[in-house]
Design a protein around this motif. Structure first.
Motif, short mmCIF file in Angstrom:
data_model
loop_
_atom_site.label_atom_id
_atom_site.label_comp_id
_atom_site.label_asym_id
_atom_site.label_seq_id
_atom_site.Cartn_x
_atom_site.Cartn_y
_atom_site.Cartn_z
N LYS A 1 -34.21 21.76 22.91
CA LYS A 1 -35.12 22.68 23.77
C LYS A 1 -35.43 24.24 23.41
O LYS A 1 -36.50 24.48 23.35
CB LYS A 1 -34.64 22.61 25.29
N VAL A 2 -34.13 24.64 22.92
CA VAL A 2 -34.52 26.30 22.68
C VAL A 2 -33.65 26.60 21.41
O VAL A 2 -32.55 27.01 21.41
CB VAL A 2 -34.00 27.21 23.59
N LEU B 1 -35.70 30.76 30.48
CA LEU B 1 -37.33 30.63 30.61
C LEU B 1 -38.01 31.77 31.46
O LEU B 1 -38.99 32.20 31.10
CB LEU B 1 -37.57 29.27 30.79
N CYS C 1 -41.59 21.61 25.99
CA CYS C 1 -41.17 22.33 24.89
C CYS C 1 -42.24 23.14 24.23
O CYS C 1 -42.24 24.37 24.00
CB CYS C 1 -40.05 21.96 24.29
N LEU D 1 -41.32 26.86 22.64
CA LEU D 1 -39.89 27.15 22.51
C LEU D 1 -39.58 27.24 21.09
O LEU D 1 -38.36 27.35 20.64
CB LEU D 1 -39.17 26.11 23.29
#
Length: 178
Positions: free
Chosen positions: A42-43, A87, A104, A109
């Protein structure tokens, strides 16, 4: 997960929260990879930092674990809250993170590259990043972590029926993206 492992994890978490360093090291070793995987897809740029923040939050909140649900759900629930806080701090929740509209990719991201794996795996990861984040999380926790709808619901703070709906919708969206 076996009942014995769950019992051990509960004991380790409580002991860690009470200051037992060895228990903390064992707990950390058991859950580091799970938390790292949660953030990595995700990140990617913040994976290491957010994993560390999650583990620190576990130290502080371990004594608050009331035994409702599994330890894994508790750990991933904290990771989910750390992600949401990250976020928000980045100003990236404006795209209805809680409403399920933001992916995402929508949130910008960053690219996630699967270093190893088949072309099919790479396409799947790319498609996952293009579906709403709440759906992506459900798919990953169900298929990658082997969690039940009940456990995922405990982690995300929603009913198991909502998790089943999200998983069904996510499968349909993935088929479209693939």
């Amino acid at each position: 997960m076996s009942e014995q492992r769950e019992h051990e994890d509960r004991q380790l978490l409580v002991a860690w929260g009470a200051g037992d360093r060895r228990a903390g090291e064992r707990f950390y070793d058991r859950y580091f990879d799970v938390v790292y995987r949660f953030f990595r897809s995700k990140v990617p740029a913040a994976t290491q930092d957010l994993t560390q923040v999650t583990m620190e939050a576990l130290i502080k909140s371990g004594s608050k674990f009331q035994g409702k649900g599994s330890v894994r759900s508790f750990v991933l629930g904290i990771a989910y809250n750390v992600l949401r806080h990250h976020l928000r701090a980045q100003g990236r929740d404006r795209l209805e993170l809680n409403g399920g509209a933001a992916s995402c990719e929508d949130l910008g991201l960053g690219a996630f590259e699967l270093i190893a794996g088949s072309q099919d795996q790479k396409l799947l990861v790319k498609a996952l990043r293009r579906i709403p984040l709440d759906h992506q999380i459900v798919v990953e926790l169900h298929y990658w972590e082997g969690m039940s709808s009940r456990e995922i619901g405990e982690a995300l703070g929603v009913p198991a029926s909502t998790i089943r709906d999200r998983r069904t919708r996510a499968k349909a969206l993935l088929r479209q993206r693939l």
